[in-house]
Design an enzyme around this catalytic site. Structure first.
Site, short mmCIF file in Angstrom:
data_model
loop_
_atom_site.label_atom_id
_atom_site.label_comp_id
_atom_site.label_asym_id
_atom_site.label_seq_id
_atom_site.Cartn_x
_atom_site.Cartn_y
_atom_site.Cartn_z
CG HIS A 1 0.32 13.06 1.17
ND1 HIS A 1 -0.87 13.43 0.42
CD2 HIS A 1 0.49 11.79 1.62
CE1 HIS A 1 -1.53 12.32 0.94
NE2 HIS A 1 -1.44 12.10 2.12
CG HIS B 1 -18.84 14.07 3.25
ND1 HIS B 1 -18.32 12.67 3.25
CD2 HIS B 1 -17.70 14.79 3.04
CE1 HIS B 1 -17.08 12.96 3.50
NE2 HIS B 1 -16.29 14.16 3.71
CB THR C 1 -1.11 -4.69 -5.79
OG1 THR C 1 -0.22 -4.47 -5.75
CG2 THR C 1 -0.97 -3.99 -6.94
NE ARG C 2 -7.92 -5.59 -1.35
CZ ARG C 2 -8.12 -4.34 -2.38
NH1 ARG C 2 -6.18 -3.59 -2.49
NH2 ARG C 2 -9.16 -3.93 -2.85
CG HIS D 1 -4.88 4.72 -3.64
ND1 HIS D 1 -5.00 4.53 -4.22
CD2 HIS D 1 -4.23 3.97 -2.09
CE1 HIS D 1 -5.43 3.16 -3.65
NE2 HIS D 1 -4.89 2.97 -2.18
CB SER E 1 -1.11 0.10 1.31
OG SER E 1 -1.76 1.54 0.99
CG HIS F 1 -6.61 7.57 -16.95
ND1 HIS F 1 -7.28 7.20 -15.87
CD2 HIS F 1 -6.20 8.28 -16.00
CE1 HIS F 1 -7.88 7.57 -14.93
NE2 HIS F 1 -7.47 8.96 -15.14
#
Length: 286
Positions: free
Chosen positions: A112, A186, A125-126, A122, A108, A156
């Site tokens: 910043h 939100h 992979t897991r 970010h 992970s 992309h």
């Protein structure tokens, strides 16, 4: 369904990817022209509070290029807490309601940046295993506070090139999933310019799904590093820094309220500092 050889292969590959990325990021620190010393990662072993396993937390703070970046690797196992078990049962994981044992490994990463022109990013992979199921997940997304269309297109495009050999519809499917997943309800907006996201990937062919997951991880540096090199030399003004801090506030809100990995890590007793390394060093709300 033991899959011990497959689990070992996956865990070792995730760790090797971690090593490669850490070396590349420290190389960028060396490239940057500055009177301050190049940043270096502080590496800390981590352990789960319960059951077994742990990982490596690698965090750099106050570098020439990276204000804060974490590149974490983990391999954990044990018994799912009731909330995590219920959530996986609701997702349709077979057998999990009767047998909550699990194993998971992955990498992970959240970065910043010092220069507001360089986008935050970010990637993870897991692999996840239970006695009756296995699957892969992961993805990457770009989070600029000052968007440059050519940077978005490069990011992309690199992910599309990584996806297409493994499934002609993979990029479109997983881009759409990222657009939905990395959305802040939100606030009524995305947290960045997207990327790809996938979970519960089990085609029935472990080797094929592992190959795809490796392709996603290996695409990360070619997708991101050229953007860092292009933007880290740009001059920036106080208003750019202000925009960066406000955008970081959105990022923090998303990770604390919605992110599936944050919830899972905290609910399964993993080291809280490692789970929350994604939070920015400074942020602002208006």
């Amino acid at each position: 369904m033991d899959m011990s050889d497959e689990r070992r292969a996956a865990a070792e590959w995730f760790r090797s990817l971690r090593d490669t990325i850490v070396a590349a990021f420290e190389g960028l620190e060396e490239e940057a022209i500055s009177d301050s010393p190049p940043g270096r990662f502080t590496v800390t072993p981590t352990e789960r509070a319960e059951d077994g396993g742990g990982g490596i937390m690698s965090v750099m703070r106050g570098g020439r290029v990276f204000e804060k970046v974490g590149v974490n690797w983990s391999e954990v196992h044990g018994t799912l807490a009731p909330r995590a078990q219920s959530a996986m049962a609701a997702r349709g994981v077979p057998g999990i309601a009767d047998d909550p044992r699990f194993w998971a490994s992955g990498i992970s990463l959240v970065a910043h940046m010092q220069n507001p022109h360089v986008p935050a990013v970010h990637m993870n992979t897991r692999m996840f295993w239970t006695p009756s199921a296995w699957w892969f997940g992961g993805g990457a997304d770009l989070n600029p506070c000052l968007e440059y269309p050519e940077d978005t297109a490069h990011f992309h495009g690199t992910l599309r090139a990584a996806c297409t050999p493994h499934g002609t519809d993979y990029y479109d499917r997983f881009k759409a999933w990222a657009d939905e997943y990395f959305f802040i309800p939100h606030r009524g907006r995305a947290r960045g310019v997207g990327g790809i996201f996938y979970d519960d990937l089990n085609s029935g062919d472990w080797q094929a799904d592992f190959a795809f997951t490796r392709a996603v991880g290996e695409a990360f540096l070619p997708a991101f590093v050229p953007l860092v090199r292009r933007r880290m030399v740009q001059e920036w003004e106080p208003e750019h820094r202000d925009a960066q801090l406000i955008h970081r506030g959105l990022y923090a809100e998303y990770n604390l309220v919605y992110d599936r990995g944050t919830k899972f890590g905290l609910e399964t007793g993993h080291n809280a500092d490692a789970v929350l390394m994604s939070l920015p060093p400074l942020a602002k709300w208006v």
